[in-house]
Design a protein around this motif. Structure first.
Motif, mmCIF file in Angstrom:
data_model
loop_
_atom_site.group_PDB
_atom_site.id
_atom_site.type_symbol
_atom_site.label_atom_id
_atom_site.label_comp_id
_atom_site.label_asym_id
_atom_site.label_seq_id
_atom_site.Cartn_x
_atom_site.Cartn_y
_atom_site.Cartn_z
ATOM 1 N N ILE B 55 53.041 42.018 45.418
ATOM 2 C CA ILE B 55 53.737 42.745 44.351
ATOM 3 C C ILE B 55 53.556 44.226 44.638
ATOM 4 C CG2 ILE B 55 53.912 43.148 41.876
ATOM 5 C CD1 ILE B 55 52.276 40.561 41.491
ATOM 6 N N ALA B 56 54.630 44.972 44.650
ATOM 7 C CA ALA B 56 54.497 46.401 44.918
ATOM 8 C C ALA B 56 55.451 47.192 44.042
ATOM 9 C CB ALA B 56 54.777 46.698 46.387
ATOM 10 N N LEU B 57 54.979 48.339 43.571
ATOM 11 C CA LEU B 57 55.829 49.264 42.834
ATOM 12 C C LEU B 57 56.099 50.431 43.773
ATOM 13 C CD1 LEU B 57 57.133 50.087 40.154
ATOM 14 C CD2 LEU B 57 55.004 51.216 39.559
ATOM 15 N N HIS B 58 57.334 50.484 44.290
ATOM 16 C CA HIS B 58 57.656 51.461 45.306
ATOM 17 C C HIS B 58 56.631 51.327 46.441
ATOM 18 C CE1 HIS B 58 59.899 54.742 46.855
ATOM 19 N NE2 HIS B 58 58.908 55.607 46.796
ATOM 20 N N ASP B 59 55.823 52.357 46.704
ATOM 21 C CA ASP B 59 54.859 52.217 47.799
ATOM 22 C C ASP B 59 53.456 51.885 47.300
ATOM 23 O OD1 ASP B 59 54.493 54.535 46.551
ATOM 24 O OD2 ASP B 59 54.628 55.827 48.311
ATOM 25 N N ARG B 60 53.336 51.643 46.000
ATOM 26 C CA ARG B 60 52.025 51.310 45.452
ATOM 27 C C ARG B 60 51.868 49.787 45.408
ATOM 28 N NH1 ARG B 60 49.266 51.687 40.256
ATOM 29 N NH2 ARG B 60 51.145 52.017 39.052
ATOM 30 N N VAL B 61 50.994 49.264 46.262
ATOM 31 C CA VAL B 61 50.809 47.807 46.302
ATOM 32 C C VAL B 61 49.906 47.391 45.143
ATOM 33 C CG1 VAL B 61 49.962 45.854 47.627
ATOM 34 C CG2 VAL B 61 51.073 47.763 48.789
ATOM 35 N N LEU B 62 50.405 46.508 44.304
ATOM 36 C CA LEU B 62 49.607 46.050 43.164
ATOM 37 C C LEU B 62 48.847 44.785 43.515
ATOM 38 C CD1 LEU B 62 52.131 46.579 40.229
ATOM 39 C CD2 LEU B 62 50.295 48.086 40.988
ATOM 40 N N PHE B 63 49.453 43.996 44.375
ATOM 41 C CA PHE B 63 48.812 42.743 44.770
ATOM 42 C C PHE B 63 49.298 42.372 46.149
ATOM 43 C CE2 PHE B 63 48.627 38.161 45.234
ATOM 44 C CZ PHE B 63 47.335 37.879 44.834
ATOM 45 N N ASP B 64 48.370 41.964 46.994
ATOM 46 C CA ASP B 64 48.757 41.469 48.304
ATOM 47 C C ASP B 64 47.699 40.469 48.728
ATOM 48 O OD1 ASP B 64 49.402 40.970 50.939
ATOM 49 O OD2 ASP B 64 50.156 43.002 51.271
ATOM 50 N N ALA B 65 48.066 39.197 48.652
ATOM 51 C CA ALA B 65 47.092 38.148 48.957
ATOM 52 C C ALA B 65 46.599 38.308 50.389
ATOM 53 C CB ALA B 65 47.727 36.771 48.761
ATOM 54 N N GLY B 66 47.519 38.620 51.296
ATOM 55 C CA GLY B 66 47.131 38.742 52.694
ATOM 56 C C GLY B 66 46.134 39.868 52.901
ATOM 57 N N ALA B 67 46.438 41.035 52.323
ATOM 58 C CA ALA B 67 45.589 42.209 52.533
ATOM 59 C C ALA B 67 44.404 42.233 51.569
ATOM 60 C CB ALA B 67 46.420 43.473 52.378
ATOM 61 N N GLY B 68 44.334 41.244 50.701
ATOM 62 C CA GLY B 68 43.215 41.198 49.757
ATOM 63 C C GLY B 68 43.278 42.287 48.696
ATOM 64 N N VAL B 69 44.470 42.778 48.407
ATOM 65 C CA VAL B 69 44.602 43.800 47.370
ATOM 66 C C VAL B 69 44.884 43.127 46.026
ATOM 67 C CG1 VAL B 69 45.940 45.792 46.592
ATOM 68 C CG2 VAL B 69 45.530 45.434 49.042
ATOM 69 N N ASP B 70 44.187 43.548 45.008
ATOM 70 C CA ASP B 70 44.477 43.052 43.656
ATOM 71 C C ASP B 70 44.067 44.137 42.673
ATOM 72 O OD1 ASP B 70 45.057 41.652 41.410
ATOM 73 O OD2 ASP B 70 43.542 40.105 41.679
ATOM 74 N N VAL B 71 44.978 45.044 42.415
ATOM 75 C CA VAL B 71 44.679 46.164 41.514
ATOM 76 C C VAL B 71 44.364 45.611 40.128
ATOM 77 C CG1 VAL B 71 45.624 48.237 40.435
ATOM 78 C CG2 VAL B 71 46.181 47.694 42.813
ATOM 79 N N PRO B 72 43.227 46.010 39.544
ATOM 80 C CA PRO B 72 42.891 45.463 38.226
ATOM 81 C C PRO B 72 43.915 45.888 37.176
ATOM 82 C CG PRO B 72 41.280 47.120 38.925
ATOM 83 C CD PRO B 72 42.190 46.887 40.089
ATOM 84 N N VAL B 73 44.018 45.040 36.175
ATOM 85 C CA VAL B 73 45.038 45.224 35.145
ATOM 86 C C VAL B 73 45.106 46.663 34.637
ATOM 87 C CG1 VAL B 73 45.836 44.409 32.903
ATOM 88 C CG2 VAL B 73 44.583 42.867 34.410
ATOM 89 N N HIS B 74 43.933 47.225 34.328
ATOM 90 C CA HIS B 74 43.964 48.520 33.643
ATOM 91 C C HIS B 74 44.351 49.659 34.568
ATOM 92 C CE1 HIS B 74 39.857 48.660 35.292
ATOM 93 N NE2 HIS B 74 39.945 49.963 35.182
ATOM 94 N N LYS B 75 44.417 49.397 35.852
ATOM 95 C CA LYS B 75 44.849 50.453 36.768
ATOM 96 C C LYS B 75 46.295 50.293 37.183
ATOM 97 C CE LYS B 75 40.446 51.994 38.457
ATOM 98 N NZ LYS B 75 39.382 51.453 39.318
ATOM 99 N N ARG B 76 46.976 49.314 36.613
ATOM 100 C CA ARG B 76 48.354 49.094 37.041
ATOM 101 C C ARG B 76 49.325 50.020 36.299
ATOM 102 N NH1 ARG B 76 49.363 42.883 39.078
ATOM 103 N NH2 ARG B 76 47.443 42.768 40.278
ATOM 104 N N ARG B 77 48.808 50.734 35.314
ATOM 105 C CA ARG B 77 49.621 51.660 34.520
ATOM 106 C C ARG B 77 50.867 50.993 33.966
ATOM 107 N NH1 ARG B 77 47.843 55.614 38.613
ATOM 108 N NH2 ARG B 77 49.731 55.373 39.792
#
Ligand code: ATP
Ligand code: ATP
Ligand code: MOO
Ligand code: MG
Ligand code: MG
Lengths: 231, 365, 231, 365, 231
Positions: B55-77
């Motif tokens: 899941i990405a907002l423009h160039d801000r990746v919010l979630f990427d299972a492959g890359a292990g990214v999972d921005v916490p809820v409160h930082k997703r703005r």
């Protein structure tokens, strides 16, 4: 500085009065901290700020002595006590019954302090054994955590008979002394006192102990029912 | 800023497997109850973790299972209007409204007064949520999400509990928001009037999968989607430009296929609008009719004719560059001799394009 | 109630002080522990959970001995505390507060934990979507919502702290004016002939105190509940 | 059996003071958010105690402040679909559905299978509520209330969270219920399509008071109520009788003012139906039009003309014994030379009377 | 662990029996009391609330003494029980269970009460509209929803019952095999010099037992919570 005396709970009130008298006399304030002898001994071993320890039995004094927590040559017996068989209600003192168990109605019990742990219980068990009655009575004993609870059981009539110190028996008119155990039926019931190794105020402690052992002090013990000791 | 969603997630027997892009403006998630709309929104919010995907907002990746990214809820703005209001019971309405501002370190009260007024909750600011009616609570929840000035706004059937007049007050605000904020808005709705008015983009979900997605105007005038939207709500969305406001309270609009007259539209001359024309509000006439209380007649060509389940026929009409849908009975179709490629006239009552369906200008899509 | 004497009143004051600080100081740790147990997903959660209950399971006297062994001047922790900070707990009222806090801890934690488990995580989720960090969510949503549980936990702890006896007397002894709390004083009165009346008076006083605290807390809890429900 | 409600109750600043009779069939409570609908329903249910007044179902007094009667909730024999689902979280969907039957000592599972099928929840019977979607939960709540076989059914916006196709499946069931059960149904709704279809009686609430109540057909065709219902939803409800089903999928219906042709209506020849005709779907023609895809033309007389806020005119028309509303622009009205007492023709597209608006036969009212 | 002897193992078995029955038998009353306190609107609610907390506040010995006064053979209730039903509590394990139950009651009630207060009354309203009487609502809605709180309350009570000492020994004394629970045995061991090892072993055993109960209950509670949330 003040004196702090760790004292077996059963002697708390005598020493409380003694402390008051001593303060009137000398201006020296004495704090009396009553608790079970085992608790006090362990606390002193752990560095408690006690100047004097008064134990209800020689064992815990021995235990502390072995640990080197007692100032050498300060141990002395302050008083002695007698052991009595008591009954609920009023009655006359007489000779020790030869079969106490027979005096216990079915389904009732003989109240004693813990027979393997608390001094009054240990003395009582020894006395009964000496009299050849322990085996018959052992299954009928209700043991309490301290001798005052045994007294309470008899006072309330929950137990018809109990074994307590003479000082306890004298304090409650809901009980009467049935008979006193012969002095030779149990080890002498003495209250040893000593100055602790870490005493902050050893000189004052020594003076207070001296006074307790004096005629004036012993008279006070006698007033509370204890048996004075003569050295 | 585009929100790209491409995720998979199992929920018991239900498998969510969706992939779509939500451009600036409003993307409506549409689908039957249980089709997975709320689940998609929860995934975007970070409340439901996908098994795989990105899941990405423009160039801000919010979630990427492959890359292990999972921005916490409160930082997703984000701002999230839940299907149930979820107000904080121990705070006044005012504190509920301002919660997001304080949490995100925003200064002041922001648009508090304007938003409260728009939502009709000015009088409730000192009340506790337990004393609100169902619709009042939902309005507070909307205000709470709006005031946190989010970068993505997630709205799960926010207006379902509201009456028509209240909706009519809130919709223009959301339109303005869409126009001004430039943040993607994900909007779950069953209401096609809302869809037509707000959405730029439409994602139709069925059983956890994307059945179709694309620009609203395309999907709504796609005869094959009539099954999904229901006969009654099928229709097309046209872009129109305001030409003139006449004295007798009628506004003249230009669409690619001709001219429309509508009851006064509150928009400046020259501005662009979206108008929705329901299939069932379109009549077909062989000749230009006279003596009829319908002001709008457009010459059209028949693009296709599609029989539905019932006795109706969905006729796709070309009016200029736009596509119109009309639904007529077979009997009428036969009587009028309609056939693909034939020409005829589409008649719509001016008032059939109701004010509530006139949306703000299209930004894109 | 003159016969109670100055020492008894000192005990009342001390009990209040001890119970107050025991409750207040253990509250933050109680909340954190309860939160960890309710919401945490870490290894050793079950162990922590059991550990917290230990003071409830062990006879208080044992807890007292363990405290004495650990926090006494000779104990590993007590020694360090003394060497580094000059702090002594054993035989001080601070130690009484520690003992009371530890004995009351299981009650406090369980009450707070139950309250936390009753908070709807959906509200916490909602707060997170509004940009609140986990800490902020906790402080602004969870904490106010569990206020009734915290109050309940604090009252339980306070009541327990007022009544705690075994661990306290074992850890800090029974020194009038310094470590003699109400229960210790009651014990001392019960151990000596004729002390029952004074003991009873103290029992009544301590019940009154604790019930006062309960009434206060119920009133507080009602106000808080009122604020939460907005009714 | 008539439910009589006549109560007062204060809620903070809000004062509820309503008095109405709900006859057999469906009485819809209509009103803006915060107007007191849920409060009225709660009062009937026994969950909110009136300060004064009386509530009676036929001769069974449920509440009487004067006589000190207050029948406890569980003895009122009602079914209540709440605005929020309120399912029991610790029970399966099946146990939720059967709860009322067990509680009221009813034997067996009753209509469980039929109701579950109608609500599309057969596949969810062993699930826990926490795993349901918003709409699914609401459907279970409806089923739960229906299966308890109540003597009064209270429904607070039961269909608000549902999609149009699902609504279309549930509405006929409710209609059958209305026809068969003979128990009063109190139904809160913002949706006039639902109102027109289901309601026999309508109570319009405003700020805690009854603004107007009466038969649906009267209120919906009352020009003075257009303000309340909104221009877009104003319209009238007519009673029609099925005359014939033609071969080409069109049903012939008789109304007092003439004949209507509708896409096949699933009703037996001879039965009575309710049809709703929205004001904005009615065109007015000076002469009988020809060459138009609208099959339905009724000769009418103009009863009254009422100018609205905008450029529209609400024209009340008499068609036989029935009243129709039409909304036209002033420009059209002038062009057609409409005046009170004048005669003209009302044109409605056959499909404008959509299937969803065709309700079951009227019992009364 | 041979040095523990048969009596110690009897104490373990007895403690389990006492704690089990104390918990199980007081649970219904605990639930009713908690419900009354949480939802009741009767005069005397505050008094009941305070009364329930009393065993927590009073030194256990006092509670034991009051039990003796009330439930002893000579006490008003105990006498009736004996005369009418031939039931004796004093000096019996049943009395130990009564003492443990009373000491554990405040903990149990508070846990259950918190759980009840967390139940959304809207669900109970919903059940009432479906025709459920107040009792049925309680049994089918409230009770299952508070199951985790009941389990928590029962565990607290069990743990407390395993550890209870003061009230028990005062009320039923220490009769090996009949009323000697683990804590009594531990106490006895601690009273004599050199008894520490045996005491320690018993401490470990009792903690193990109680933690076993805790683990079991947590597992139960998770299953119940699982069932409730359906997650
Ligand atoms: N406990 C309360 N205290 C004060 N005001 C209340 C309370 N409960 C409800 N109200 C007010 O009473 C009014 C009516 O509430 P009610 O829930 O009946 O409205 P409603 O018509 O059902 O609205 P909606 O369509 O939004 O659900 C609202 O304005 C609400 O704010
Ligand atoms: N935890 C879960 N376990 C199993 N199935 C679940 C779970 N959560 C949701 N579902 C199922 O997933 C599907 C999608 O749910 P979701 O809430 O996303 O639907 P929705 O489109 O929002 O529906 P509605 O319009 O009714 O709110 C539903 O069929 C639901 O039953
Ligand atoms: O005086 Mo003692 O040491 O409590 O038996
Ligand atoms: Mg949903
Ligand atoms: Mg409502």
């Amino acid at each position: 500085a003040d004196l702090t005396v760790f004292v077996a709970a059963s002697m708390g009130d005598v020493l409380g009065e003694a402390a008051d008298v001593w303060e009137d006399k000398t201006g020296q304030h004495v704090t009396i901290a009553p608790a079970g002898s085992s608790v006090l001994a362990r606390q002193i071993a752990a560095g408690a700020p006690a100047d004097i320890f008064v134990s209800a039995s020689p064992e815990w004094m021995d235990w502390l002595d072995q640990k080197g927590m007692i100032a050498p040559d300060t141990r002395r017996d302050l008083a002695a006590n007698a052991l009595v068989l008591i009954g609920h209600g009023s009655g006359e003192a007489g000779d020790m019954p030869t079969d106490i168990a027979a005096l216990l109605p079915d389904d009732t019990r003989l109240a004693m302090a813990l027979v393997d742990a608390v001094p009054a219980g240990i003395y009582g068990k020894a006395a009964l054994a000496h009299l050849g009655q322990w085996d018959a009575l052992a299954p009928r004993v209700a043991q309490t955590d301290n001798v005052r609870s045994a007294l309470a059981l008899v006072a309330l009539g929950e137990a018809p008979l109990g074994i307590v110190y003479a000082t306890d028996a004298a304090s409650d008119d809901r009980v009467h002394v049935v008979a006193q155990f012969p002095e030779d039926s149990h080890p002498p019931i003495t209250y040893p006192a000593a100055i602790t190794a870490d005493a902050l105020n050893a000189d004052a402690a020594r003076a207070f102990l001296e006074w307790l052992a004096s005629a004036e002090g012993q008279a006070l013990f006698a007033r509370y029912g204890f048996v004075p000791v003569t050295e | 800023m585009t929100l790209s969603v491409n995720i998979k997630r199992r929920l018991g027997d239900f498998a969510l497997d969706v992939s779509f892009d939500a451009p600036d403006g409003v993307t409506v998630l549409f689908g039957r109850s249980g089709s997975g709309k709320t689940s998609v929104v929860n995934v975007v919010a970070g409340l439901l973790r996908p098994d795989e995907g990105r899941i990405a907002l423009h160039d801000r990746v919010l979630f990427d299972a492959g890359a292990g990214v999972d921005v916490p809820v409160h930082k997703r703005r984000l701002g999230y209007v839940f299907q149930e209001a979820r107000l904080f019971p121990h705070m006044s309405v005012r504190d509920n409204l301002l919660y997001g501002r304080k949490a995100s370190g925003l200064k002041g009260q922001g648009d508090l007064r304007r938003v409260a007024q728009m939502l009709g909750i000015e009088g409730l600011l000192d009340r506790r949520p337990a004393r609100l009616s169902g619709g009042e609570a939902q309005r507070v929840a909307i205000g709470r999400a709006l005031l946190s000035e989010p970068e993505i706004l997630l709205m799960d059937e926010p207006l379902a509990a509201l009456d028509a007049p209240r909706k009519a007050e809130i919709l223009p605000y959301l339109e303005r928001l869409r126009a001004e904020s430039g943040c993607p808005i994900i909007y779950v709705s069953h209401n096609l009037a809302e869809v037509a008015r707000l959405a730029t983009h439409l994602v139709v979900l069925e059983d956890g999968k994307v059945l179709k997605d694309g620009a609203v105007s395309d999907l709504l005038s796609d005869p094959s989607m009539v099954r999904v939207f229901g006969v009654r709500d099928a229709g097309s969305v046209l872009t129109a430009q305001v030409v003139d406001h006449a004295d007798d309270g009628v506004t003249e609009l230009k669409v690619s296929g001709g001219t429309l007259w509508l009851p006064t539209v509150p928009a400046e001359v020259g501005s662009h609008l979206r108008v929705r024309i329901l299939a069932q509000e379109v009549l077909i006439a062989a000749d230009r009719p006279v003596g009829l209380s319908a002001l709008n007649v457009l010459p059209v060509t028949v693009l296709s004719m599609k029989r539905g389940d019932g006795p109706g026929v969905i006729v796709q009409l070309k009016a200029g560059d736009d596509t119109l849908l009309a639904r007529v009975t077979r009997r009428s179709a036969d009587a009028l001799g309609l056939h693909e490629g034939g020409t005829c006239f589409a008649v719509l009552k001016s008032v059939a394009v109701a004010p509530a369906d006139v949306g703000g200008g299209l930004q894109s899509g | 109630m003159d016969y109670l004497g100055q020492e008894a009143w000192q005990a009342v004051a001390l009990s209040l002080k001890v119970a107050f600080w025991a409750t207040v100081l253990s509250l933050p740790l109680g909340i954190v522990t309860a939160y960890a147990l309710a919401r945490g997903r870490f290894v050793g959660r079950q162990i922590l959970n059991g550990l917290v209950l230990v003071p409830l399971i062990m006879p208080p006297v044992v807890t007292g001995y363990l405290l004495l062994l650990t926090f006494g001047r000779q104990g590993p922790v007590g020694g360090l505390l003394y060497d580094w900070f000059g702090v002594t707990l054993a035989f001080r009222w601070t130690g009484a507060a520690l003992a009371a806090a530890i004995m009351a801890f299981p009650l406090m934690v369980r009450a707070i934990r139950l309250a936390i488990e009753a908070v709807d995580p959906k509200l916490e989720d909602a707060a997170a979507t509004l940009g609140a960090s986990r800490l902020r969510v906790f402080c602004t949503v969870t904490l106010p919502l569990i206020a009734p549980g915290i109050i309940a936990g604090a009252v339980m702890a306070f009541a327990k702290a007022v009544g705690e006896f075994g661990a306290t007397i074992t850890f800090v002894s029974n020194i009038p004016g310094q470590t003699q709390t109400i229960p210790s004083a009651i014990y001392a009165f019960l151990q000596v002939p004729g002390g029952e009346n004074a003991a009873l008076t103290l029992v009544v006083i301590s019940i009154t105190l604790a019930l006062g605290a309960v009434a206060l807390s119920e009133w507080l809890a009602r106000r808080v509940a009122h604020r939460i429900s907005g009714k």
